[in-house]
Design a protein around this motif. Sequence first.
Motif, PDB file in Angstrom:
ATOM      1  N   GLU A 180       3.377  49.111  49.395  1.00 46.11           N
ATOM      2  CA  GLU A 180       2.541  50.232  48.963  1.00 46.11           C
ATOM      3  C   GLU A 180       3.353  51.232  48.142  1.00 46.11           C
ATOM      4  N   ASN A 210       3.971  49.716  44.721  1.00 41.54           N
ATOM      5  CA  ASN A 210       2.760  49.778  43.894  1.00 41.54           C
ATOM      6  C   ASN A 210       2.480  51.199  43.421  1.00 41.54           C
ATOM      7  N   THR A 211       2.651  52.166  44.326  1.00 39.07           N
ATOM      8  CA  THR A 211       2.431  53.563  43.954  1.00 39.07           C
ATOM      9  C   THR A 211       3.430  53.986  42.892  1.00 39.07           C
ATOM     10  N   THR A 212       4.685  53.581  43.051  1.00 38.81           N
ATOM     11  CA  THR A 212       5.715  53.918  42.072  1.00 38.81           C
ATOM     12  C   THR A 212       5.389  53.295  40.728  1.00 38.81           C
ATOM     13  N   GLN A 245       2.447  52.472  39.606  1.00 37.78           N
ATOM     14  CA  GLN A 245       1.304  53.189  39.044  1.00 37.78           C
ATOM     15  C   GLN A 245       1.742  54.539  38.489  1.00 37.78           C
TER      16      GLN A 245
END
Length: 109
Positions: A33, A36-38, A40
Amino acid sequence: EMQREKGIEKSKAKGLRRAADFEKAKVKNLEEEIRNTTKQGWKKVENLVSMERELEASKLMVEDIKRQILFPDCQLRFGGEGVYVGIRDLWLERLSGEFKIHMSNPVSK
């Protein structure tokens, strides 16, 4: 009694393994997660930079079009932000002085 203690030990070990497996899965999911956040976040930053570059290019294009509209016959056109100059013919017999030009790339700032 020994059998019972061994059974309890096995149960504890099994429970601990389950807890460890659960925590490992939790850590793996959290790491994914975060990745993925990084990703994005960086994509958003890259998109923002790209949009800023596109905006600056559009502004330059608009200024160039204004100069062309205001001075269609002029070979030399200068200006921006409301102040424009057009020169049709330029003849200099003599020129002296100091001329400085500072150019920078506004997109890289």
